[in-house]
Design a protein around this motif. Structure first.
Motif, PDB file in Angstrom:
ATOM      1  N   LEU A 475      21.462 -76.299  83.302  1.00  0.00           N
ATOM      2  CA  LEU A 475      20.958 -75.472  82.077  1.00  0.00           C
ATOM      3  C   LEU A 475      20.939 -76.488  81.168  1.00  0.00           C
ATOM      4  CD1 LEU A 475      20.022 -72.569  81.131  1.00  0.00           C
ATOM      5  CD2 LEU A 475      22.415 -72.334  80.483  1.00  0.00           C
ATOM      6  N   ALA A 476      22.046 -77.366  81.078  1.00  0.00           N
ATOM      7  CA  ALA A 476      22.121 -78.466  80.005  1.00  0.00           C
ATOM      8  C   ALA A 476      21.076 -79.372  80.164  1.00  0.00           C
ATOM      9  CB  ALA A 476      23.640 -79.125  79.633  1.00  0.00           C
ATOM     10  N   GLU A 477      20.748 -79.982  81.451  1.00  0.00           N
ATOM     11  CA  GLU A 477      19.860 -80.873  81.580  1.00  0.00           C
ATOM     12  C   GLU A 477      18.581 -80.635  81.328  1.00  0.00           C
ATOM     13  OE1 GLU A 477      20.609 -81.637  85.823  1.00  0.00           O
ATOM     14  OE2 GLU A 477      21.946 -83.157  85.437  1.00  0.00           O
ATOM     15  N   ARG A 516      18.622 -88.756  82.935  1.00  0.00           N
ATOM     16  CA  ARG A 516      18.231 -88.988  81.374  1.00  0.00           C
ATOM     17  C   ARG A 516      18.947 -89.488  80.615  1.00  0.00           C
ATOM     18  NH1 ARG A 516      16.937 -83.128  78.655  1.00  0.00           N
ATOM     19  NH2 ARG A 516      15.635 -83.128  80.214  1.00  0.00           N
ATOM     20  N   ASP A 517      20.320 -89.321  80.722  1.00  0.00           N
ATOM     21  CA  ASP A 517      21.226 -90.136  79.762  1.00  0.00           C
ATOM     22  C   ASP A 517      21.249 -91.562  80.141  1.00  0.00           C
ATOM     23  OD1 ASP A 517      22.496 -88.188  78.349  1.00  0.00           O
ATOM     24  OD2 ASP A 517      23.565 -87.407  80.095  1.00  0.00           O
ATOM     25  N   LEU A 519      18.875 -93.399  81.198  1.00  0.00           N
ATOM     26  CA  LEU A 519      17.520 -94.133  80.952  1.00  0.00           C
ATOM     27  C   LEU A 519      17.593 -93.960  79.637  1.00  0.00           C
ATOM     28  CD1 LEU A 519      15.172 -93.157  83.820  1.00  0.00           C
ATOM     29  CD2 LEU A 519      16.990 -95.145  83.878  1.00  0.00           C
ATOM     30  N   GLY A 520      18.463 -93.470  78.731  1.00  0.00           N
ATOM     31  CA  GLY A 520      18.475 -93.419  77.247  1.00  0.00           C
ATOM     32  C   GLY A 520      18.860 -94.788  76.652  1.00  0.00           C
ATOM     33  N   PRO A 521      18.516 -94.874  75.410  1.00  0.00           N
ATOM     34  CA  PRO A 521      19.084 -96.127  74.715  1.00  0.00           C
ATOM     35  C   PRO A 521      20.502 -95.809  74.052  1.00  0.00           C
ATOM     36  CG  PRO A 521      17.696 -94.886  73.393  1.00  0.00           C
ATOM     37  CD  PRO A 521      17.758 -94.188  74.801  1.00  0.00           C
ATOM     38  N   ALA A 522      21.098 -94.757  73.935  1.00  0.00           N
ATOM     39  CA  ALA A 522      22.202 -94.408  73.160  1.00  0.00           C
ATOM     40  C   ALA A 522      23.531 -94.611  74.092  1.00  0.00           C
ATOM     41  CB  ALA A 522      22.152 -93.036  72.605  1.00  0.00           C
ATOM     42  N   LEU A 523      23.466 -94.539  75.500  1.00  0.00           N
ATOM     43  CA  LEU A 523      24.448 -94.737  76.291  1.00  0.00           C
ATOM     44  C   LEU A 523      25.480 -95.837  76.052  1.00  0.00           C
ATOM     45  CD1 LEU A 523      26.135 -93.023  78.524  1.00  0.00           C
ATOM     46  CD2 LEU A 523      24.839 -94.085  80.247  1.00  0.00           C
ATOM     47  N   PRO A 524      24.700 -97.209  76.175  1.00  0.00           N
ATOM     48  CA  PRO A 524      25.618 -98.234  76.266  1.00  0.00           C
ATOM     49  C   PRO A 524      26.341 -98.369  74.736  1.00  0.00           C
ATOM     50  CG  PRO A 524      23.665 -98.902  76.992  1.00  0.00           C
ATOM     51  CD  PRO A 524      23.547 -97.505  76.635  1.00  0.00           C
ATOM     52  N   GLN A 525      25.645 -98.095  73.652  1.00  0.00           N
ATOM     53  CA  GLN A 525      26.390 -98.175  72.431  1.00  0.00           C
ATOM     54  C   GLN A 525      27.702 -97.295  72.308  1.00  0.00           C
ATOM     55  OE1 GLN A 525      23.319 -98.164  73.089  1.00  0.00           O
ATOM     56  NE2 GLN A 525      21.796 -99.236  71.689  1.00  0.00           N
ATOM     57  N   ARG A 526      27.275 -95.879  72.778  1.00  0.00           N
ATOM     58  CA  ARG A 526      28.456 -95.009  72.567  1.00  0.00           C
ATOM     59  C   ARG A 526      29.611 -95.289  73.405  1.00  0.00           C
ATOM     60  NH1 ARG A 526      25.644 -90.559  74.252  1.00  0.00           N
ATOM     61  NH2 ARG A 526      25.519 -89.928  72.235  1.00  0.00           N
TER      62      ARG A 526
END
Length: 690
Positions: A475-477, A516-517, A519-526
């Motif tokens: 559901l969240a995905e 989705r996470d 392939l998104g840009p925010a994961l490495p920075q987080r």
């Protein structure tokens, strides 16, 4: 304007009701034509042919038969030919034989110019002959029997006879054509008549009403008859502009297919007229990998591909079925009458088979495929909007499961009101930090050491109690919550890892990440910020992604993958064996660990096929220099077989069930304080003998 959904030139199969109807009307009509020709005096015809009036009328009838006056874009309504006015005028002035002769020649020439199928030309000659014959019979009852030798010119007192003759002409022609359309499209004749009578009766009234004036003018001065072309041309162009606006409002500009608005109208009509025991089917069809064609070859090639898809779909459905384009590469197919779900699946399979034929464009060959979702009335929904929504749910199930065709299944619908409410509860649970992480150890097979733990998300709903991750994670995905949920899990896991590492328990935590996470840009920075904040090395965490990530080439060029590799955070591939991965794809994605899906592991002691699969995966993983982890280890026998196969690590209830943070901390401390024996709490036979 060409209609790609028009399949009337496709000949009916011999023995079908449509075939019998067309043959019957054609035979009767040509019989009437022959009888009329036998009544024609050749001497009178030869004399008439020497007059300018005959050729003026003949030319006007032929020209008037070439282009119809279109009053609606609906296929059932069709068009009305201006030749009707001149043919009816010939009937009134010169009699039935001359009228049917001119009409037959004009219809035949129309068939040649517009390349109509032979059976359509023959039927059109027959039905127009029968309509003229009906009008002549009505005139005959009033004693009106014109001929080339004795032409007739109407007066004011003859208007009732002319009006009745015109009604007879229109009724016969409308009934015969509507019967053919109803049989061809498998619709009720009343529905076709409702769509036909009102718009066409107005045009016929105008054309037939002008016919007596044409007779009066041709009797007074034949040279003035062509002047009637001017008002006809005005009517034609006005009707064409109106019809074009109507067509644009109800059809897709690129493919010419009906759009959503027309699909709504067609579906509502089908729902209103469905017979007891029958069903109405609505398919939603989405092309697979179409975006790759657009991105690689450009939009013009993509547009041509969509036009070819539209043509294939319209010629793969039954007459009467409606193919519509909803936008992009999404199409809908309406089946106004379908027997059951099995028959609907057969139609869907036929559509997919038509699309899988290779397409050659710009010197390249494209292999197409599509995912089809099916929803049926009244089984799945009572109206169009709900049918479309549930066909959409089924289509995404087909796309996710790579099954090609899926029927709507209520228990798999993630868009119910209950699930919508659950989504709101999940958002509040994240905000209030009500979600908890449980941890399940991964044990080195044959050694017993703890190689790491996997973080598993748990949610105890204040009303519904424990809710399985399989319920709320998908559901969240599919919503805006996935990134929030991922950020929550990462922060919770890093906090726990920091507590363990400060206490001297250096255990790696595996965190499940959606594609989705990843392939998104925010994961490495987080991750980088979180590791720095808690003073942890990159090896303190490991990211697990499902094997589906291997099915998209974007995973290998995505900056996120490169950033994670540069950061030093290891990557694991989860549920391996359930997807469609190849050795080359696995080798290209930099992972350190491959987890073999539990569905194979659990059966290796009793299924030789599953044992061969697991052994092959272990050998493959070892050859690529990666670590193999078997999920779902629940018995000594399975553990022993895995050790024999050379599997590195095991995870399952045999070793330890998932535990809350406090419990797993105590378990790890006790484990660290206990001197490891030759095995892990127990020793499988194969390990002892080794």
């Amino acid at each position: 304007m060409t209609d790609p959904t028009d399949t009337r030139d496709t000949g009916p199969r011999v023995g079908t009701p449509l075939w019998a109807y067309l043959v019957g009307i054609t035979v009767i009509g040509f019989t009437a034509l022959v009888v009329a020709m036998l009544r024609l005096d050749l001497t009178d015809l030869a004399g008439l042919a020497r007059t300018p009036l005959f050729w003026v009328l003949a030319v006007l009838v032929v020209l008037g038969e070439l282009r119809p006056v279109m009053v609606s874009s609906a296929a059932a309504v069709g068009g009305t030919y201006p030749s009707t006015m001149f043919t009816f005028a010939v009937l009134l002035h010169l009699g039935l034989p001359v009228a049917v002769l001119m009409q037959a020649v004009a219809v035949a020439m129309n068939g040649v110019v517009t390349r109509k199928a032979f059976h359509r030309v023959m039927f059109n000659i027959a039905q127009s002959t029968l309509a003229l014959t009906a009008a002549a019979v009505v005139l005959g009852t009033f004693g009106i029997l014109p001929s080339p030798a004795v032409p007739w010119v109407p007066g004011g007192a003859d208007l009732p006879a002319i009006a009745l003759a015109g009604v007879a002409y229109f009724v016969v022609r409308a009934a015969l054509v509507s019967g053919a359309v109803a049989l061809h499209e498998r619709r009720s004749i009343m529905r076709v008549l409702r769509a036909t009578v009102v718009p066409q009766s107005l045009v016929y009234a105008g054309l037939l009403g002008l016919a007596p004036l044409v007779v009066v003018v041709m009797n007074h001065s034949p040279g003035l008859v062509p002047l009637f072309v001017a008002p006809l041309a005005a009517v034609y162009f006005t009707a064409t502009l109106s019809m074009r606006r109507d067509h644009q409002a109800l059809h897709d500009e690129l493919t010419g297919l009906p759009n959503r608005k027309m699909l709504v109208v067609s579906t509502e009509e089908a729902l209103a007229e469905v017979r007891h025991g029958d069903r109405v089917g609505l398919f939603l069809l989405d092309l697979d990998r179409f975006k790759e064609v657009n991105d690689t070859m450009g939009h013009p090639v993509g547009d041509r591909l969509l036009q070819m898809v539209a043509h294939r779909l319209t010629h793969s459905v039954r007459p009467g079925d409606v193919v519509a384009r909803l936008g992009g590469d999404e199409f809908a197919v309406l089946l106004p009458s379908i027997r059951d779900a099995h028959a609907a699946r057969e139609v869907a399979a036929r559509l997919r088979a038509a699309l899988t034929e290779p397409v050659r464009l710009e010197g390249m060959t494209f292999d197409m495929d599509a995912s089809v979702g099916i929803a049926l009335y009244p089984d799945h929904a009572p109206d169009f909007e709900l049918l479309l929504q549930r066909a959409d749910v089924a289509m995404y199930l087909a796309k996710e499961g790579r099954t090609g065709v899926e029927l709507y299944q209520p228990h798999k619908d993630r868009n119910s009101p209950e699930r919508l409410s659950l989504l709101g509860d999940l958002r509040r649970a994240i905000d209030n930090r009500e979600l908890r992480l449980h941890y399940q150890p991964k044990i080195v097979l044959g050694g017993g050491e703890v190689q790491g733990v996997e973080a598993l998300l748990r949610w105890r709903h204040p009303v519904h109690g424990p809710i399985a991750p399989s319920e709320f994670v998908p559901l969240a995905e599919q919503s805006y919550l996935m990134r929030q949920l991922t950020a929550y899990v990462i922060e919770e896991a890093l906090e726990q890892a920091a507590r363990w590492w400060r206490a001297g328990t250096q255990v790696q935590i595996s965190i499940n990440i959606s594609a989705r996470d990843l392939l998104g840009p925010a994961l490495p920075q987080r991750l980088e910020a979180g590791l720095a904040r808690h003073g942890l090395p990159p090896a303190a965490v490991q990211l697990e992604v499902t094997e589906r990530i291997l099915t998209g080439d974007q995973a290998y060029t995505q900056d996120t993958i490169k950033a994670l590799a540069a950061l030093g955070v290891p990557l694991a591939l989860d549920d391996f064996g359930t997807g469609y991965s190849s050795l080359i794809r696995l080798q290209r994605l930099a992972v350190s660990e491959v987890k073999i899906d539990a569905s194979f592991v659990r059966r290796i002691a009793e299924s030789d096929d599953d044992a061969r699969i697991v052994r092959s995966i272990i050998d493959l993983v070892r050859s690529l220099g990666m670590r193999s982890v078997a999920e779902g280890v629940e018995s000594d026998e399975v553990a022993a077989r895995l050790v024999e196969m050379g599997c590195d690590v095991g995870q399952g209830w045999l070793f330890c069930e998932p535990m809350a943070a406090e419990e797993i901390t105590a378990w790890l401390c006790e484990r660290r304080a206990t001197t490891p024996g030759p095995g892990y709490d127990y020793q499988p036979e194969i390990s002892r003998s080794a």
